[in-house]
Design a protein around this motif. Structure first.
Motif, mmCIF file in Angstrom:
data_model
loop_
_atom_site.group_PDB
_atom_site.id
_atom_site.type_symbol
_atom_site.label_atom_id
_atom_site.label_comp_id
_atom_site.label_asym_id
_atom_site.label_seq_id
_atom_site.Cartn_x
_atom_site.Cartn_y
_atom_site.Cartn_z
ATOM 1 N N ASP A 26 0.847 -1.185 0.000
ATOM 2 C CA ASP A 26 0.000 0.000 0.000
ATOM 3 C C ASP A 26 0.890 1.245 0.000
ATOM 4 O O ASP A 26 1.614 1.504 0.955
ATOM 5 N N LEU A 27 0.911 1.965 -1.099
ATOM 6 C CA LEU A 27 1.773 3.128 -1.250
ATOM 7 C C LEU A 27 1.044 4.434 -0.914
ATOM 8 O O LEU A 27 1.585 5.521 -1.100
ATOM 9 N N SER A 28 -0.146 4.340 -0.402
ATOM 10 C CA SER A 28 -0.918 5.552 -0.122
ATOM 11 C C SER A 28 -0.627 6.132 1.268
ATOM 12 O O SER A 28 -1.155 7.165 1.612
ATOM 13 N N ALA A 33 6.328 5.302 6.240
ATOM 14 C CA ALA A 33 5.889 3.934 5.960
ATOM 15 C C ALA A 33 6.502 3.448 4.649
ATOM 16 O O ALA A 33 6.927 2.286 4.527
ATOM 17 N N LEU A 34 6.553 4.329 3.666
ATOM 18 C CA LEU A 34 7.149 3.955 2.384
ATOM 19 C C LEU A 34 8.643 3.667 2.531
ATOM 20 O O LEU A 34 9.162 2.705 1.954
ATOM 21 N N VAL A 35 9.332 4.486 3.317
ATOM 22 C CA VAL A 35 10.767 4.260 3.552
ATOM 23 C C VAL A 35 10.963 2.925 4.246
ATOM 24 O O VAL A 35 11.880 2.164 3.931
ATOM 25 N N CYS A 36 10.100 2.609 5.182
ATOM 26 C CA CYS A 36 10.193 1.322 5.899
ATOM 27 C C CYS A 36 10.008 0.154 4.942
ATOM 28 O O CYS A 36 10.736 -0.834 5.009
ATOM 29 N N VAL A 38 10.572 0.154 1.660
ATOM 30 C CA VAL A 38 11.732 0.101 0.757
ATOM 31 C C VAL A 38 12.927 -0.527 1.459
ATOM 32 O O VAL A 38 13.630 -1.353 0.897
ATOM 33 N N VAL A 39 13.167 -0.125 2.710
ATOM 34 C CA VAL A 39 14.287 -0.679 3.462
ATOM 35 C C VAL A 39 14.079 -2.168 3.691
ATOM 36 O O VAL A 39 15.001 -2.966 3.561
ATOM 37 N N HIS A 40 12.831 -2.540 4.010
ATOM 38 C CA HIS A 40 12.524 -3.955 4.248
ATOM 39 C C HIS A 40 12.751 -4.788 2.987
ATOM 40 O O HIS A 40 13.359 -5.848 3.033
ATOM 41 N N THR A 41 12.288 -4.291 1.835
ATOM 42 C CA THR A 41 12.488 -5.027 0.585
ATOM 43 C C THR A 41 13.961 -5.028 0.190
ATOM 44 O O THR A 41 14.455 -6.007 -0.364
ATOM 45 N N GLY A 42 14.662 -3.927 0.491
ATOM 46 C CA GLY A 42 16.100 -3.881 0.200
ATOM 47 C C GLY A 42 16.860 -4.923 1.000
ATOM 48 O O GLY A 42 17.742 -5.619 0.474
ATOM 49 N N ASN A 43 16.538 -5.080 2.274
ATOM 50 C CA ASN A 43 17.165 -6.107 3.102
ATOM 51 C C ASN A 43 16.845 -7.503 2.582
ATOM 52 O O ASN A 43 17.682 -8.396 2.594
#
Length: 153
Positions: A26-28, A33-36, A38-43
């Motif tokens: 959910d990007l809304s 929340a968006l940074v979290c 992105v960081v989670h998917t990056g990890n």
């Protein structure tokens, strides 16, 4: 490459099933929340890349071991052959005339004669006149000449 319609349906179904397993993000929401996310998917991708690297290293090591053992097996096979020695089978003696051998090689249609003596040319022997080796003093007397005057050494 031609694929059957049933195979196409199966592959499309597999794609849909896989896409259904991926959670929808959910990007809304707010920026934090968006940074979290992105960081989670990056990890997640870092861990995935590390896992892929480990698997590649293990695969490479396994391939190296297989090549090494294959080479050792070949070397051992060569040693076994050297130790046993190469045994040549005993050949059977076959008596066959030259005409029969030609008939076997060329077939029955070709008739060739191996009568070598008929093809030989006659050669006449030349008789060489050999000089008689006699007394050397006689030869000196003959060579001395000079009108009856003989010189002796």
């Amino acid at each position: 490459m031609y694929t059957k319609p049933a195979e196409k349906k199966e592959s499309m179904q597999e794609k849909e099933d896989f896409m259904a397993q991926i959670p929808i993000v959910d990007l809304s929401g707010n920026q934090a929340a968006l940074v979290c996310v992105v960081v989670h998917t990056g990890n997640y991708f870092k861990k995935l890349a590390q896992t892929i690297d480990k698997v590649d290293e293990e695969r490479y090591d396994a391939e190296a071991k297989v090549k090494k053992t294959d080479k050792e097996i070949e070397d051992l096979k060569m040693k076994v052959v050297e130790i046993q020695g190469i045994k040549k089978p005993a050949l059977k003696k076959v008596r066959m005339s030259a005409d029969a051998m030609l008939a076997a090689l060329l077939g029955t249609k070709h008739k060739a004669s191996m009568d070598f003596r008929a093809n030989l040319k006659e050669v006449k022997k030349e008789v060489k006149e050999e000089e008689e080796v006699g007394d050397w003093r006689k030869n000196v007397d003959e060579q001395a000449g000079m009108d009856g005057r003989k010189k002796k050494f």
